[in-house]
Design an enzyme around this catalytic site. Structure first.
Site, PDB file in Angstrom:
ATOM      1  CG  ASP A   2      60.925 -36.439  -3.359  1.00 52.34           C
ATOM      2  OD1 ASP A   2      60.425 -36.008  -4.406  1.00 52.34           O
ATOM      3  OD2 ASP A   2      62.082 -36.190  -3.006  1.00 52.34           O
ATOM      4  CG  HIS A  19      52.520 -34.352  -9.235  1.00 51.66           C
ATOM      5  ND1 HIS A  19      53.493 -34.553  -8.285  1.00 51.66           N
ATOM      6  CD2 HIS A  19      53.063 -33.498 -10.146  1.00 51.66           C
ATOM      7  CE1 HIS A  19      54.580 -33.836  -8.602  1.00 51.66           C
ATOM      8  NE2 HIS A  19      54.338 -33.188  -9.732  1.00 51.66           N
ATOM      9  CG  LEU A 113      45.014 -39.109  11.102  1.00 51.56           C
ATOM     10  CD1 LEU A 113      46.271 -39.557  11.844  1.00 51.56           C
ATOM     11  CD2 LEU A 113      44.898 -39.862   9.780  1.00 51.56           C
TER      12      LEU A 113
HETATM   13  C1  IPE Z   1      56.285 -34.973  -5.408  1.00 48.84           C
HETATM   14  O1  IPE Z   1      57.328 -35.564  -6.062  1.00 48.84           O
HETATM   15  C2  IPE Z   1      56.666 -33.826  -4.515  1.00 48.84           C
HETATM   16  C3  IPE Z   1      55.839 -32.612  -4.719  1.00 48.84           C
HETATM   17  C4  IPE Z   1      56.360 -31.400  -4.704  1.00 48.84           C
HETATM   18  C5  IPE Z   1      54.393 -32.736  -4.892  1.00 48.84           C
HETATM   19  P1  IPE Z   1      58.306 -34.791  -7.035  1.00 48.84           P
HETATM   20  O2  IPE Z   1      57.530 -33.935  -7.961  1.00 48.84           O
HETATM   21  O3  IPE Z   1      59.352 -34.084  -6.235  1.00 48.84           O
HETATM   22  O4  IPE Z   1      58.942 -35.997  -7.848  1.00 48.84           O
HETATM   23  P2  IPE Z   1      60.455 -36.145  -8.326  1.00 48.84           P
HETATM   24  O5  IPE Z   1      61.329 -35.870  -7.157  1.00 48.84           O
HETATM   25  O6  IPE Z   1      60.662 -35.183  -9.448  1.00 48.84           O
HETATM   26  O7  IPE Z   1      60.521 -37.578  -8.769  1.00 48.84           O
HETATM   27 MG    MG Z   2      61.237 -34.470  -5.618  1.00 51.55          MG
END
Ligand code: IPE
Ligand code: MG
Length: 223
Positions: A2, A19, A113
């Protein structure tokens, strides 16, 4: 994983840039888990709730998934990593479905893994899928009503046969489970950090594991 969006925002970049860097973080963390000889790493890549996001962002995330597999599959194969997804793949764009299936198939025999990717995953959906499958078995007379226990139930989850997580790391300051591995994390140790996923490093993982090693796990019993 996140905090990609917020990381990008602090840099004045579009969310997708976050991302993109987040995918690089994943590469590092997978390597670290391999070095540490961990048995399993599960990453929450896309939840059943993430469909609420703008179509453009969803599209970009799916493209990133395809790109990640294209770039990494050879190395993952060589490193003995087994890829497995949990979640409902059928709602993903066809190209993503095919890529994921190819990655799963080509790494099937690997034993180092296990990299579990939660994709269009929701813990409640997983539990409901299990309930629906079990009730079919009951209706067909293959399971006796009233005999369903923990271990039988777990066999109907997407994670059948895979150990429950010892440690769950949540980044970006959020203090909730967000529908992740609801059943499996009953006795999981949690570790939270304000660090955004793109800034998460091997060092943070070491710290989490170090802290974990000082936890007392009693599973409801006494020391
Ligand atoms: C990545 O972070 C989580 C995914 C769904 C890929 P976010 O996209 O939730 O980033 P924030 O929470 O808006 O900062
Ligand atoms: Mg998020």
């Amino acid at each position: 994983m996140d905090g990609n969006g917020r990381w990008a925002k602090t840099k004045g970049l579009p969310r997708i840039a976050g991302h993109r860097v987040g995918a690089e973080t994943l590469k590092t963390i997978v390597e670290t888990c391999l070095d540490l000889e961990l048995e399993c790493l599960t990453v929450y890549a896309f939840s059943t709730e993430n469909w609420k996001r703008p179509a453009k962002e969803i599209e970009a995330l799916m493209e990133l998934l395809v790109e990640y597999i294209d770039q990494e599959l050879d190395e993952l194969k060589q490193n003995g990593i087994k890829i497995k997804t949990i979640g409902n793949l059928s709602q993903l764009p066809l190209v993503a479905q095919l890529k994921v299936k190819k990655a799963e198939k080509e790494t099937e025999q690997n034993q180092k893994l296990l990299l579990q990717i939660a994709l269009n995953y929701g813990g409640r959906k997983e539990i409901l899928d299990a309930v629906n499958r079990i009730t079919q078995e009951v209706a067909a007379g293959r399971i006796a009503a009233g005999t369903i226990n923990d271990s039988l139930f777990a066999q109907y989850l997407y994670t059948a046969g895979i150990p429950e997580p010892d440690l769950l790391i949540r980044t970006a300051g959020e203090l909730r489970l967000s529908n992740f591995l609801l059943w499996q994390s009953a006795y999981t140790e949690f570790w939270f950090t304000d660090v955004f996923w793109p800034d998460f490093t091997a060092q943070h993982l070491y710290q989490a594991i170090y802290d974990y090693q000082y936890r007392q796990r009693r599973f409801g019993g006494l020391k």
